[in-house]
Enzyme design. Structure first.
Site, PDB file in Angstrom:
ATOM      1  N   GLY A   7       0.835  -1.197   0.000  1.00 32.10           N
ATOM      2  CA  GLY A   7       0.000   0.000   0.000  1.00 32.10           C
ATOM      3  C   GLY A   7       0.869   1.245   0.000  1.00 32.10           C
ATOM      4  O   GLY A   7       1.608   1.481   0.962  1.00 32.10           O
ATOM      5  N   LYS A 204      -5.161   5.666  20.628  1.00 31.63           N
ATOM      6  CA  LYS A 204      -5.411   6.282  19.325  1.00 31.63           C
ATOM      7  C   LYS A 204      -6.878   6.147  18.937  1.00 31.63           C
ATOM      8  O   LYS A 204      -7.468   7.056  18.361  1.00 31.63           O
ATOM      9  CB  LYS A 204      -4.522   5.662  18.254  1.00 31.63           C
ATOM     10  CG  LYS A 204      -4.713   6.362  16.904  1.00 31.63           C
ATOM     11  CD  LYS A 204      -3.824   5.830  15.810  1.00 31.63           C
ATOM     12  CE  LYS A 204      -4.075   6.587  14.505  1.00 31.63           C
ATOM     13  NZ  LYS A 204      -3.310   6.058  13.367  1.00 31.63           N
TER      14      LYS A 204
END
Length: 326
Positions: A7, A204
């Site tokens: 990616g 997060k």
């Protein structure tokens, strides 16, 4: 090290460029216009006032690269089951697999010793394809905090931040965690080795589960969301629900909602990954970021009414736009 980044979008491109500049043998798995752009012009990273051009090896065929020392998955959650199947030729018995993903990863509870030990997150790996393709013992957990955006195929702009945290899925310290952390530090990242990566991921997620779906609904960057008193109040309530859920299953990051909002506020004007995907007409990773969290709450009968409401609205928004993955 021989490193392949699967990616080459915003985060994948950022990681690949920095690691290549540090002297590693870096390859990227890409396709379409991104693959063409990298092969013609190199992978380009704009950071501060500098442009870093990295002549990484770019291909769409993982088998052409052979077994790697490290494989970094930097794709959106909806694409991961298909991507890991194609990337199997990269993974040998000693390969370290680093999933640089948003939300709760498929492995989150698989080696946990907590209340949900061994639970498969069907919201992100419904038929176990990822679990079967990637040996859990090869996985090193990762949390990526930098803000980046792909401004065109093969061209990445680094907006802010360089913090990355690594940790073993089963917790504790390990030599490979220390080695990978030091490798990233040498490449210029603010890298940390954690002995409880589950808490770092939850930390997060506190922000992602709020900022991402709400930005999808209203179309605003993070600074505008925080500056709106009503939305900030909603974020505090959503984060309070997430923290209470974490407490119930033994995950206790040492932070409160105001502190967590403050971390994002320091980053300035940030377009969330969901807002970037919306604007680019790409599939929305609502399940990994918020759906999985709601599923965990349902499993332990934890009340999360605001998380459930925002999830329902954001999911329908993605569906009506044709951006909800099957």
């Amino acid at each position: 090290m021989r490193i392949t980044v699967v990616g080459a979008g915003a985060i994948g491109g950022f990681l690949a460029c920095k690691l290549f500049a540090a002297g590693h043998q870096v390859s990227v798995i890409a396709r379409g216009a991104t693959l063409t752009a990298i092969n013609e012009n190199g992978l380009r990273l704009h950071s501060s006032d500098q442009v870093l051009v990295s002549r990484v090896t770019a291909t769409s065929q993982a088998h052409s690269l052979g077994v790697q020392d490290a494989v970094i998955f930097a794709v959106k959650a909806p694409a991961l089951p298909t991507v890991v199947e194609a990337a199997k030729p990269l993974i040998g018995p000693d390969t370290v697999v680093i999933p640089a993903l948003n939300g709760l990863p498929w492995w989150y509870f698989l080696k946990s010793s907590g209340a949900l030990a061994g639970m498969r997150l069907e919201a992100v790996d419904p038929d176990g394809r990822i679990e079967k393709a990637v040996p859990i013992d090869s996985v090193l957990g990762c949390v990526v905090f930098p803000s980046c955006v792909a401004i065109s195929p093969g061209v990445i702009r680094h907006m802010s931040g360089s913090k990355i945290v690594f940790g073993e899925p089963g917790g504790g310290a390990s030599q490979r965690n220390l080695d990978i952390t030091q490798m990233f530090q040498a490449a210029g990242f603010d890298a940390h080795a954690s002995e409880d990566i589950h808490e770092d991921i939850w930390l997060k997620l506190l922000g992602n589960a709020c900022f991402n779906p709400v930005s999808l609904l209203v179309g605003c960057p993070t600074d505008e969301l925080i500056d709106d008193p009503a939305i900030k109040s909603l974020f505090i309530e959503m984060m309070s629900e997430s923290l209470a859920l974490g407490q119930q299953i033994g995950i206790r990051p040492a932070i409160n909602p105001e502190q967590r909002i403050g971390i994002t506020r320091k980053l300035g004007k940030v377009k969330t990954s969901m807002l970037q995907d919306l604007e680019a007409n790409r599939p929305i990773e609502i399940e990994a970021i918020l759906g999985a969290l709601v599923t965990v709450a349902e499993r332990v009968n934890a009340p999360v009414p605001r998380l459930q409401a925002v999830y329902a609205l954001a999911r329908m928004r993605a569906k009506t736009l044709g951006l909800l993955p099957d």
